[in-house]
Design a protein around this motif. Structure first.
Motif, PDB file in Angstrom:
ATOM      1  N   LEU A  42      -8.072  17.153   6.893  1.00 21.93           N
ATOM      2  CA  LEU A  42      -7.961  17.193   5.203  1.00 21.93           C
ATOM      3  C   LEU A  42      -8.848  16.361   4.561  1.00 21.93           C
ATOM      4  CD1 LEU A  42      -4.121  15.947   4.435  1.00 21.93           C
ATOM      5  CD2 LEU A  42      -5.486  17.981   3.839  1.00 21.93           C
ATOM      6  N   GLY A  43      -9.647  15.366   5.470  1.00 23.79           N
ATOM      7  CA  GLY A  43     -10.492  14.693   4.556  1.00 23.79           C
ATOM      8  C   GLY A  43      -9.803  13.458   3.942  1.00 23.79           C
ATOM      9  N   VAL A  44     -10.955  12.486   3.406  1.00 30.72           N
ATOM     10  CA  VAL A  44     -10.141  11.313   2.999  1.00 30.72           C
ATOM     11  C   VAL A  44      -9.608  11.618   1.563  1.00 30.72           C
ATOM     12  CG1 VAL A  44     -12.325  10.196   1.621  1.00 30.72           C
ATOM     13  CG2 VAL A  44     -10.758   8.796   2.378  1.00 30.72           C
ATOM     14  N   GLU A  45     -10.083  12.432   0.560  1.00 27.68           N
ATOM     15  CA  GLU A  45      -9.355  12.621  -0.703  1.00 27.68           C
ATOM     16  C   GLU A  45      -7.974  13.258  -0.469  1.00 27.68           C
ATOM     17  OE1 GLU A  45     -10.374  11.535  -3.204  1.00 27.68           O
ATOM     18  OE2 GLU A  45     -12.890  11.422  -2.957  1.00 27.68           O
ATOM     19  N   LEU A  51      -1.325   9.989   0.466  1.00 32.74           N
ATOM     20  CA  LEU A  51      -0.548   8.437   0.305  1.00 32.74           C
ATOM     21  C   LEU A  51      -0.088   8.204  -1.051  1.00 32.74           C
ATOM     22  CD1 LEU A  51      -0.584   6.153   2.502  1.00 32.74           C
ATOM     23  CD2 LEU A  51      -1.620   8.319   3.154  1.00 32.74           C
ATOM     24  N   ARG A  52      -0.676   8.874  -1.993  1.00 35.96           N
ATOM     25  CA  ARG A  52       0.167   8.639  -3.396  1.00 35.96           C
ATOM     26  C   ARG A  52       1.326   9.260  -3.641  1.00 35.96           C
ATOM     27  NH1 ARG A  52      -5.865   8.909  -5.891  1.00 35.96           N
ATOM     28  NH2 ARG A  52      -6.311   6.716  -6.167  1.00 35.96           N
ATOM     29  N   ARG A  53       1.371  10.370  -2.922  1.00 30.88           N
ATOM     30  CA  ARG A  53       2.793  11.020  -3.053  1.00 30.88           C
ATOM     31  C   ARG A  53       3.625   9.989  -2.249  1.00 30.88           C
ATOM     32  NH1 ARG A  53      -0.086  15.734  -1.343  1.00 30.88           N
ATOM     33  NH2 ARG A  53       0.974  15.662   1.005  1.00 30.88           N
ATOM     34  N   LEU A  54       3.398   9.217  -1.118  1.00 30.63           N
ATOM     35  CA  LEU A  54       4.151   8.372  -0.564  1.00 30.63           C
ATOM     36  C   LEU A  54       4.574   7.067  -1.512  1.00 30.63           C
ATOM     37  CD1 LEU A  54       5.743   7.504   1.959  1.00 30.63           C
ATOM     38  CD2 LEU A  54       3.749   6.291   2.493  1.00 30.63           C
ATOM     39  N   ALA A  55       3.594   6.781  -2.231  1.00 29.65           N
ATOM     40  CA  ALA A  55       3.938   5.729  -3.289  1.00 29.65           C
ATOM     41  C   ALA A  55       4.747   6.267  -4.187  1.00 29.65           C
ATOM     42  CB  ALA A  55       2.458   5.050  -3.813  1.00 29.65           C
ATOM     43  N   MET A  81      10.071  -7.172  -4.556  1.00 26.34           N
ATOM     44  CA  MET A  81       8.766  -7.432  -4.591  1.00 26.34           C
ATOM     45  C   MET A  81       8.025  -6.500  -3.361  1.00 26.34           C
ATOM     46  SD  MET A  81       8.586 -11.402  -5.564  1.00 26.34           S
ATOM     47  CE  MET A  81       6.801 -11.735  -5.493  1.00 26.34           C
ATOM     48  N   GLU A  82       8.661  -6.701  -2.001  1.00 25.62           N
ATOM     49  CA  GLU A  82       8.014  -5.968  -1.012  1.00 25.62           C
ATOM     50  C   GLU A  82       8.029  -4.544  -1.357  1.00 25.62           C
ATOM     51  OE1 GLU A  82       8.716  -6.679   3.159  1.00 25.62           O
ATOM     52  OE2 GLU A  82      10.460  -7.859   2.656  1.00 25.62           O
ATOM     53  N   VAL A  83       8.776  -3.925  -2.003  1.00 28.39           N
ATOM     54  CA  VAL A  83       8.688  -2.507  -2.304  1.00 28.39           C
ATOM     55  C   VAL A  83       7.354  -2.139  -3.415  1.00 28.39           C
ATOM     56  CG1 VAL A  83       9.668  -0.343  -3.393  1.00 28.39           C
ATOM     57  CG2 VAL A  83      11.000  -2.139  -2.153  1.00 28.39           C
ATOM     58  N   ASP A  84       7.476  -3.157  -4.260  1.00 29.66           N
ATOM     59  CA  ASP A  84       6.277  -3.260  -5.160  1.00 29.66           C
ATOM     60  C   ASP A  84       5.067  -3.324  -4.679  1.00 29.66           C
ATOM     61  OD1 ASP A  84       8.136  -2.613  -7.420  1.00 29.66           O
ATOM     62  OD2 ASP A  84       8.228  -4.501  -8.066  1.00 29.66           O
ATOM     63  N   GLY A  85       4.967  -4.287  -3.825  1.00 26.90           N
ATOM     64  CA  GLY A  85       3.600  -4.795  -3.042  1.00 26.90           C
ATOM     65  C   GLY A  85       3.288  -3.566  -2.290  1.00 26.90           C
ATOM     66  N   VAL A  86       3.962  -2.791  -1.487  1.00 25.71           N
ATOM     67  CA  VAL A  86       3.601  -1.811  -0.731  1.00 25.71           C
ATOM     68  C   VAL A  86       2.906  -0.664  -1.524  1.00 25.71           C
ATOM     69  CG1 VAL A  86       4.261   0.048   0.655  1.00 25.71           C
ATOM     70  CG2 VAL A  86       5.116  -2.232   1.416  1.00 25.71           C
ATOM     71  N   ARG A  87       3.476  -0.238  -2.798  1.00 22.83           N
ATOM     72  CA  ARG A  87       2.935   0.634  -3.571  1.00 22.83           C
ATOM     73  C   ARG A  87       1.755   0.231  -4.195  1.00 22.83           C
ATOM     74  NH1 ARG A  87       7.051   1.264  -8.029  1.00 22.83           N
ATOM     75  NH2 ARG A  87       5.538   2.658  -8.784  1.00 22.83           N
ATOM     76  N   GLY A  88       1.709  -1.124  -4.593  1.00 25.10           N
ATOM     77  CA  GLY A  88       0.434  -1.684  -4.970  1.00 25.10           C
ATOM     78  C   GLY A  88      -0.739  -1.600  -3.951  1.00 25.10           C
ATOM     79  N   SER A  89      -0.281  -1.794  -2.735  1.00 24.67           N
ATOM     80  CA  SER A  89      -1.446  -1.712  -1.408  1.00 24.67           C
ATOM     81  C   SER A  89      -1.864  -0.176  -1.276  1.00 24.67           C
ATOM     82  CB  SER A  89      -0.741  -2.428  -0.321  1.00 24.67           C
ATOM     83  OG  SER A  89      -1.451  -2.066   0.757  1.00 24.67           O
ATOM     84  N   ILE A  90      -1.025   0.603  -1.414  1.00 26.42           N
ATOM     85  CA  ILE A  90      -1.480   1.924  -1.422  1.00 26.42           C
ATOM     86  C   ILE A  90      -2.404   2.315  -2.285  1.00 26.42           C
ATOM     87  CG2 ILE A  90      -0.688   4.422  -1.326  1.00 26.42           C
ATOM     88  CD1 ILE A  90       2.172   3.637  -0.112  1.00 26.42           C
ATOM     89  N   ALA A  91      -1.904   1.925  -3.501  1.00 31.26           N
ATOM     90  CA  ALA A  91      -2.918   2.084  -4.814  1.00 31.26           C
ATOM     91  C   ALA A  91      -4.263   1.527  -4.400  1.00 31.26           C
ATOM     92  CB  ALA A  91      -2.352   1.596  -6.275  1.00 31.26           C
ATOM     93  N   GLY A  92      -4.237   0.303  -4.125  1.00 36.39           N
ATOM     94  CA  GLY A  92      -5.454  -0.580  -3.923  1.00 36.39           C
ATOM     95  C   GLY A  92      -6.179   0.318  -2.739  1.00 36.39           C
ATOM     96  N   TRP A  93      -5.712   0.630  -1.629  1.00 37.82           N
ATOM     97  CA  TRP A  93      -6.654   1.310  -0.464  1.00 37.82           C
ATOM     98  C   TRP A  93      -7.120   2.617  -1.102  1.00 37.82           C
ATOM     99  CZ3 TRP A  93      -8.857  -1.004   3.250  1.00 37.82           C
ATOM    100  CH2 TRP A  93      -8.041  -2.202   3.967  1.00 37.82           C
ATOM    101  N   ALA A  95      -7.845   3.328  -3.990  1.00 43.18           N
ATOM    102  CA  ALA A  95      -9.076   3.583  -4.960  1.00 43.18           C
ATOM    103  C   ALA A  95     -10.142   2.928  -4.170  1.00 43.18           C
ATOM    104  CB  ALA A  95      -8.457   2.352  -6.024  1.00 43.18           C
ATOM    105  N   THR A  96      -9.881   2.261  -3.109  1.00 42.05           N
ATOM    106  CA  THR A  96     -11.392   1.791  -2.525  1.00 42.05           C
ATOM    107  C   THR A  96     -11.932   2.547  -1.249  1.00 42.05           C
ATOM    108  OG1 THR A  96      -9.815  -0.448  -2.403  1.00 42.05           O
ATOM    109  CG2 THR A  96     -12.033  -0.509  -1.412  1.00 42.05           C
ATOM    110  N   VAL A  97     -10.992   3.332  -0.620  1.00 37.53           N
ATOM    111  CA  VAL A  97     -11.911   3.901   0.560  1.00 37.53           C
ATOM    112  C   VAL A  97     -12.611   5.059   0.354  1.00 37.53           C
ATOM    113  CG1 VAL A  97      -9.981   2.820   2.250  1.00 37.53           C
ATOM    114  CG2 VAL A  97      -9.704   5.096   1.211  1.00 37.53           C
ATOM    115  N   PRO A  98     -12.425   5.985  -0.568  1.00 36.86           N
ATOM    116  CA  PRO A  98     -13.232   7.041  -0.626  1.00 36.86           C
ATOM    117  C   PRO A  98     -14.746   6.822  -0.939  1.00 36.86           C
ATOM    118  CG  PRO A  98     -11.306   7.564  -1.997  1.00 36.86           C
ATOM    119  CD  PRO A  98     -11.278   5.953  -1.582  1.00 36.86           C
ATOM    120  N   GLY A  99     -15.445   7.346  -0.068  1.00 35.52           N
ATOM    121  CA  GLY A  99     -16.968   7.163  -0.205  1.00 35.52           C
ATOM    122  C   GLY A  99     -17.665   5.808   0.444  1.00 35.52           C
ATOM    123  N   GLN A 100     -16.690   5.186   1.070  1.00 36.56           N
ATOM    124  CA  GLN A 100     -16.925   3.929   1.898  1.00 36.56           C
ATOM    125  C   GLN A 100     -17.814   4.208   3.051  1.00 36.56           C
ATOM    126  OE1 GLN A 100     -17.047   0.611   1.027  1.00 36.56           O
ATOM    127  NE2 GLN A 100     -16.140   1.034  -0.964  1.00 36.56           N
TER     128      GLN A 100
END
Ligand code: NAD
Length: 472
Positions: A42-45, A51-55, A81-93, A95-100
């Motif tokens: 599938l590639g990183v995109e 993963l965004r669908r999972l969030a 807060m755990e549920v919010d935190g996991v969604r935030g973690s998905i968003a953070g990763w 936003a960060t990993v493509p092109g790394q």
């Protein structure tokens, strides 16, 4: 087979979890491995989109998830807060990993006719084994970057807190991720079977179990990334802002009932400010309320795992027997579920279990020190090296002490910042863990093996070039 599950607020066994037998676990592993090929392709995109669908699915299942986590842990706000935190973690990763990952060709240094390119090959199947203190967070903390890397993931949550697995599985299914992300349930035996089934294992839990996982992984020659226990010290130097130190000490030790790996478990205070610090901490700790009978109020939840209450009782009794004074708390309160109010102790020494063994509860033992060297030596006198904290008059002074501490992360003029800030790469020192950082970009790149493509742009060297008589 089923395992009975205890409710930490009532002490009742009011739930049962069906154990995934080994044959089924192996079938799931085979299915995950098959699906991993398409997932990687599938590639990183494409994986970011999944993963965004999972969030989004987690948001739709927020109520069910937080409700189950509340039952698992006996606390409501941290559950949300755990549920919010996991969604935030998905968003953070995401936003960060493509092109790394650099893939460009690099000209050879020793032989310019040969060039090379890196290729990043994900492990096919990563296993995650998680503990009971933050059931959702610690089940997904490694799974998210592993999935983004292109691995399939099998998670085994703790048998102590398995209720959230149902709503999490529903969200995974809805997001279309079930082919590459599976949950298996059970105790240590299931954990062992998981280690036998995967290519790389991420373990969060205690030192003794971590050691067993490491041995099993070594026998299989697979990497084990271990995030284990701690005995975090806080050093408060003369000149520090005492109100801030009290605020941080209390939160750092009592948040989540001290059931956090990065909880403060030992406090060393400069002798001239010791009595004043203790008086202010006692005043602040006396205001802390149990979240009982109303789960909607208070700062301190029940002890999630009843065997942990025995450890807390033993450490308090051992300290008392050896001469410690208990200034607040000190007794486990039995409301069916078990609670321990903040327990401040003075007169403690390193001969007491409370200063040497992991507590995992809201106990704050305090020792005075005379010189900074003494404070550093006391802080470093531990088998653990997870994290630490230093308060000083200014950050330079705090950082100078922090650099001398044997700990993977040091909070300066605050405490337990690794719980609130996830961007700083860090490793666990000593018995607190093994492997690359779970935070920062290494938390992603550790899920790849490095393949080198090495290209000849000239002509291959003939064997005769290596003949005995060849060359000078
Ligand atoms: P634990 O070691 O008892 O269990 C952790 C997990 O390992 C559970 O899922 C358990 O079923 C499984 N397990 C047990 N035996 C196993 C075996 N032989 N092989 C494979 N898996 C096995 O830990 P716990 O009591 O659930 O959690 C508390 C511990 O976790 C504390 O020591 C705490 O400091 C540590 N912790 C560390 C971090 C960190 O990031 N460093 C974070 C949270 C908790």
């Amino acid at each position: 087979m089923e395992i009975p599950v205890r409710n930490p607020r009532t002490g009742q066994m009011d739930h049962r979890v069906a154990v995934t037998d080994t044959a089924t676990l192996m079938d799931i592993a085979a299915r995950l491995r098959l699906a991993q090929k398409g997932w990687r392709a599938l590639g990183v995109e494409g994986r970011v989109a999944a993963l965004r669908r999972l969030a989004d699915a987690l948001a739709r299942h927020q109520e069910d998830l937080a409700g189950a986590l509340t039952m698992d842990t006996g606390r409501a706000r941290i559950a949300r807060m755990e549920v919010d935190g996991v969604r935030g973690s998905i968003a953070g990763w995401c936003a960060t990993v493509p092109g790394q990952l650099p893939e460009a060709w690099i000209q050879g240094r020793s032989n310019p006719a040969i060039r090379h390119a890196p290729h990043w090959v994900p492990y096919e199947l990563v296993g995650v084994i998680s503990p009971w203190n933050f059931p959702l967070t610690l089940s997904l903390i490694d799974a998210i970057p592993a999935l983004l890397a292109g691995c399939a993931v099998m998670i085994k949550p703790s048998e102590v807190t398995p209720r959230f697995a149902g709503p999490l599985a529903a969200a995974i299914l809805e997001a279309g991720l079930a082919p590459v992300l599976a949950l298996v349930c059970g105790d240590g035996a299931t954990g062992q079977a998981l280690v036998d089934a995967v290519d790389c294992v991420c373990f969060t839990g205690s030192v003794p179990t971590g050691r067993k996982v490491a041995v099993r992984a070594a026998q299989r020659l697979i990497p084990a990334f271990l995030e284990l226990g701690g005995k975090d010290p806080l050093i408060i130097l003369d000149g520090a802002n005492l109100d801030d130190a009290v605020t941080a000490a209390l939160r750092g030790s009592v948040l989540a009932t001290g059931q956090a790996c990065q909880s403060l478990e030992r406090i060393y205070v400069a002798a001239p400010i010791h009595d004043e610090f203790v008086a202010r901490l006692v005043a602040a700790a006396s205001k802390v309320r149990l979240n009982f009978p109303d789960i909607g109020q208070g700062e301190i939840g029940p002890i999630i795992f009843d065997r942990q209450a025995d450890i807390l009782r033993q450490q308090i009794a051992d300290a008392r027997a050896k001469g410690a004074m208990v200034l607040t708390g000190g007794e486990v309160v039995d409301h069916g579920g078990l609670w321990l109010p903040p327990t401040i102790m003075t007169g403690v020494t390193h001969d007491m279990a409370v200063m040497r063994e992991e507590t995992f509860g809201p106990i704050l033992p305090i020792m005075p020190f005379v010189t900074v060297e003494q404070a550093i030596a006391l802080a470093n006198d531990s088998q653990y090296g997870l994290s630490a904290a230093v308060f000083a008059a200014d950050l330079d002074q705090a950082a100078a002490v922090g650099r001398l501490l044997v700990a993977g992360a040091v909070s300066l003029n605050d405490a337990a910042l690794t719980a609130l800030f996830h961007e700083a790469p860090k490793q666990s020192f000593r018995d607190s863990g093994l492997g690359p950082s779970r935070m920062g970009m290494e938390g992603y790149t550790r899920f790849f093996r490095r393949q080198a493509l090495i290209a000849q742009t000239g002509r291959p060297a003939p064997l005769s070039a290596f003949a005995e008589e060849a060359g000078g």
